[in-house]
Design an enzyme around this catalytic site. Structure first.
Site, short mmCIF file in Angstrom:
data_model
loop_
_atom_site.label_atom_id
_atom_site.label_comp_id
_atom_site.label_asym_id
_atom_site.label_seq_id
_atom_site.Cartn_x
_atom_site.Cartn_y
_atom_site.Cartn_z
N ASP A 81 48.23 42.06 41.23
CA ASP A 81 47.34 43.30 41.53
C ASP A 81 47.27 43.49 43.03
O ASP A 81 47.16 42.40 43.84
CB ASP A 81 46.16 43.41 40.72
CG ASP A 81 45.04 42.43 40.95
OD1 ASP A 81 45.71 41.10 40.85
OD2 ASP A 81 44.05 42.49 40.93
N GLU A 139 43.32 40.56 38.90
CA GLU A 139 42.39 39.57 39.39
C GLU A 139 41.24 40.24 40.24
O GLU A 139 40.24 39.50 40.38
CB GLU A 139 43.29 38.54 40.16
CG GLU A 139 42.42 37.25 40.63
CD GLU A 139 41.66 37.52 41.92
OE1 GLU A 139 40.50 36.79 42.19
OE2 GLU A 139 42.31 38.24 42.99
#
Length: 393
Positions: A81, A139
């Protein structure tokens, strides 16, 4: 396969790994929104062959490389991400998604693990056991993608797990491996100081939320300096202070938020009541009230000593003793800790900074980038860890 043969294999694909990283950097997606990223990873893995692919969650991917002989199960993780940051770099592969940027190196993590999967997928015949490649979403945003993937069963049967982070403060080529505590538990707090608003020229008719909240901020710092053991690792940072609309109005309330970082669970649990004691005491003394919320974040990253020793040996055998960087723990947070609840694991750093190239900006900065020479190091670490655990054992 020897270390030198694997290094040759890495050399052959290093340009491809850079291209993968640049594609991902150009097309970043936020936490829990990594649909195109996950599809790109899935399609790329599918092209390698010998991998059993699945989608543990909507925006994550798992690939299993199962050898012809029984053995250990090694999991390797990369996060995918990006962050809600507007990029200020000017290279040709800058973000094409407004307000979204890979400002922490996750594009490089994904590219490195893809490179390792490509090489290892060709070694199925030599493999004793299984390599499980975990391409994780979210995350950066609590509650995080790691916990979701664990709940989806990606760690079932895993014997050990490793993961890495490109680290800009460390020179490229270096690898940092720590046994024991490595990254802290990142908790978040939200405070609202509720007073009585009114005219700034008539403060005696108000309960000044700004003046009271300022005392709250100041006195919260006493928790670290005066209420806990100086030898304990603890950070308490106020990062937002919001109140007021104009120069001549005392606002009725002020919002404060921030983060607390720690390693020890007992210490961690002692902080909320200490904070509330300070907040209540100050607001009571000035005739205000408050709202206080404390949210526990990820667990601390605690590296298993044996897995850390194994990775230190991988650094020495793959790169040389001089490339192993002594490191101290830091107060950053990482949801890799979710995997470590299921199997012994180690999270390590790969140096990605280079002052000579101007690669000096910190993580989460609009001009963050990495020295792409570090990607080759990451692939070597993943591949040679698998070789050491599953091929030469």
């Amino acid at each position: 396969m020897t270390v030198s043969e694997l290094e040759s294999a890495v050399e052959q694909i290093k340009d491809q790994v850079i291209e993968w990283r640049r594609y991902l950097h150009r097309n970043p997606e936020l936490s829990f929104q990594e649909e195109k990223t996950a599809q790109f990873v899935y399609d790329t893995l599918l092209s390698f062959g010998n991998l059993e692919l699945s989608r543990p969650t909507k925006t994550s991917v798992m690939a299993r490389l199962i050898g012809n002989r029984p053995g250990k199960v090694l999991a390797m993780r990369a996060d995918m991400d990006a962050l809600p940051i507007t990029e200020e770099n000017d290279f040709e592969f800058v973000s094409q998604n407004d307000g979204v940027m890979h400002a922490c190196g996750h594009d490089g993590h994904t590219a490195m693990l893809l490179g390792a999967a490509k090489i290892l997928s060709g070694l199925k015949e030599q493999l004793s056991g299984e390599v499980r490649f975990l391409f994780q979403h979210a995350e950066e945003l609590f509650p995080g993608g790691a916990e979701e993937m664990v709940q989806a069963g990606v760690m079932d049967g895993v014997d050990l797990v490793i993961g890495t982070h490109l680290w800009a403060p460390m020179r490229y080529g270096k690898v940092g491996v720590i046994a024991g505590p490595m990254m802290a538990a990142p908790d978040t707090f939200y405070i609202t100081v509720i007073g009585k608003g009114g005219h700034a020229a008539l403060p005696h008719q108000t309960v000044d939320s700004i003046a009271i909240a300022a005392q709250v901020v100041t006195n919260l710092q006493h928790i670290v300096s005066r209420n806990t053991d100086p030898l304990d690792n603890l950070v308490l940072s106020v990062t937002q202070f919001v109140g007021g609309t104009t120069h001549n109005v005392i606002p009725g309330s002020v919002s404060i938020c921030g983060t607390v970082r720690s390693f020890d669970q007992k210490l961690r649990e002692s902080i909320p009541p200490l904070m509330e004691r300070v907040i209540k005491g100050i607001t009571d003394a000035h005739g205000a009230t408050y709202d206080f919320q404390y949210v526990y974040g990820y667990r601390p990253v605690i590296n298993d000593a044996e897995v850390a020793q194994l990775l230190q040996e991988v650094v020495q055998e793959t790169l040389g003793e001089e490339w192993l960087e002594p490191m101290k723990p830091n107060m950053g947070g990482e949801d890799f800790s979710a995997y470590q609840q299921k199997a012994p694991g180690c999270f390590f750093y790969i140096g990605a900074g280079n002052e000579e190239k101007g690669i000096v900006y910190p993580h989460h900065h609009p001009r963050f980038t990495v020295d792409e020479a570090s990607l080759e190091v990451g692939v070597k670490m993943f591949v040679n860890a698998a070789r050491k655990i599953l091929i030469t054992s």
